[in-house]
Design an enzyme around this catalytic site. Sequence first.
Site, short mmCIF file in Angstrom:
data_model
loop_
_atom_site.label_atom_id
_atom_site.label_comp_id
_atom_site.label_asym_id
_atom_site.label_seq_id
_atom_site.Cartn_x
_atom_site.Cartn_y
_atom_site.Cartn_z
CB VAL A 1 -0.94 0.00 1.23
CG1 VAL A 1 -1.83 1.24 1.22
CG2 VAL A 1 -1.78 -1.27 1.27
CD GLU A 2 2.69 3.90 3.73
OE1 GLU A 2 3.21 4.77 3.02
OE2 GLU A 2 1.90 4.16 4.65
CB SER A 3 6.70 1.88 -1.16
OG SER A 3 6.94 0.59 -0.59
#
Length: 547
Positions: free
Chosen positions: A154-156
């Site tokens: 989700v982040e990266s």
Amino acid sequence: MRRSTYLLPTLVLSVLMLSACQDQSVKPGEHQPELVNNQVEVSQQPSVIEQQSESDSIAIEPALPEIKPDPVTLEMVQPLFGRADGDLWRQLAFNFTLATHTHQARVKNQVNWYAKHPAYLNRVSDRASPYLFHVAQMISDRKLPPELALLPIVESAFDPFAYSFGRASGIWQFIPGTARHYGLEQDWWIDERRDIHRSTDAALTYLEYLHGLFDDDWLLALAAYNSGQGTVLRAIRKNKKLKKPTDFWHLQLPKETRHYVPKLLALAELVKNQKQYNLKIKSVPNQVAISRIKLDYQLDIAQAAELSGLTIDEVYRYNPSLNQWATPPGKGFGFMLPKTKKDAFVAALKKLPKKQRVSWKRYTIKSGDSLLRIAKRQGLTVKLIQQVNGLSGNNIRAGQKLMLPSSALPAKSYVLSADQRLKKIQNRRRGSIKLQHIVKSGDTLWDLSRKYKTSTSRLAKWNGISPKDALKLGQKLVIWKATKKSTRMRKVTYTVRNGDSLARIANKFKVKISQIKLWNPKVTGKYIQPGQRVKLYVDVLKQTSKG
């Protein structure tokens, strides 16, 4: 991770719940980020992520002691969750503990998007493959929900080189202030926000704190990881006043955060029930993939590649925290490489003479030299030159000798060093004409965006920086300009002749003097010298004769 938030002492927590604590700068989110040429490419989805305004938050920071990361683990245990075979994704799924809330429309939307893009999930799996076991093992050691191993997606998109416009970096997307508080070092040599082990350790420490702060509610903890604890606390207080439920699904949170938590839950649902969604995510072996070896001395990346049997590119991908052509000097560095390469690497390293671990060159100071000028020419920093040569100040004299570290191969060979990554970003074509601006005293992105008739966000994207980054004197920025479709623009390099002037050249090629100066930052005055070369962009339809 979107906001800078710190661990608070226990005595402060009760006060915090009542205070109007705000968080620091927001990092704009990327919706299903896919990285191309180290740039975040936004994939299309039904919902659009909006950036929260900076004006609605005020930073209130308590004075806190520095947080130190846990000691580095040099070897990981095997196997994870008691099994040494099969697919790690599936093994994680067997142990999931969080409800996926698939009845929620926001989760359904995310499930549908991911299910329709299996190629994206497979690319992410490939990218996660070297790191996933390490991350999952650290989560398991702390007895945290295995679903947290999906959060870097989700982040990266599990890319350690991901860098957002909000100045966040690494698979866990730490912004600089929060990273420093959690002991993640950032200097010329390394950026530990991209270090897989240290950044994971820091992220899990932060998540544990948020979990405790929000009464063991993981959804609220995840929401706070994204938008900041102050944002979530304010939303809870607002609902309490209105006598509304205070669970995640009923809070009025930033649009990005309202989709952030459902993304993680959707990924957990799909990983657990691949058959149901007609998916087959590329497997990752449920076994130790990497070893971490402590280096107490500096080692050139080219030497590390030769000793380990890896390519230079692979060395960087296993050690993404490295900014330069060598490991950092004067400190222990946890060098990571495939477990299968460890023994041969250690044996070869023992045989390598100290003088060959990193290259040095002797530099004789010339009249007019300064440490700053030498540092810029050599691609080093003043501080590094001072440290290496035992200098306490900036005073140097002509004839004095300096020892300077240098790379074993040309700079372009170190393809994933900070400089080479930046060049790749800046050289990616964004228009018909590429200009260069050298930052002068007083320059800001806002002023430059007006000068070059573009936006601050475009300027930042073209140069691999955040719109909030401070510009540095002498920094080189690229500006891309589009041309009208009706013109036929060509780049011309013209050698100045005797008797030429800016006005004469401008008239000859049907351009303006101001444009010549814009295309050639070194042309600052009225006069030019014979033999000097100037870059021009000319419309061939306007050229009636050859010069």
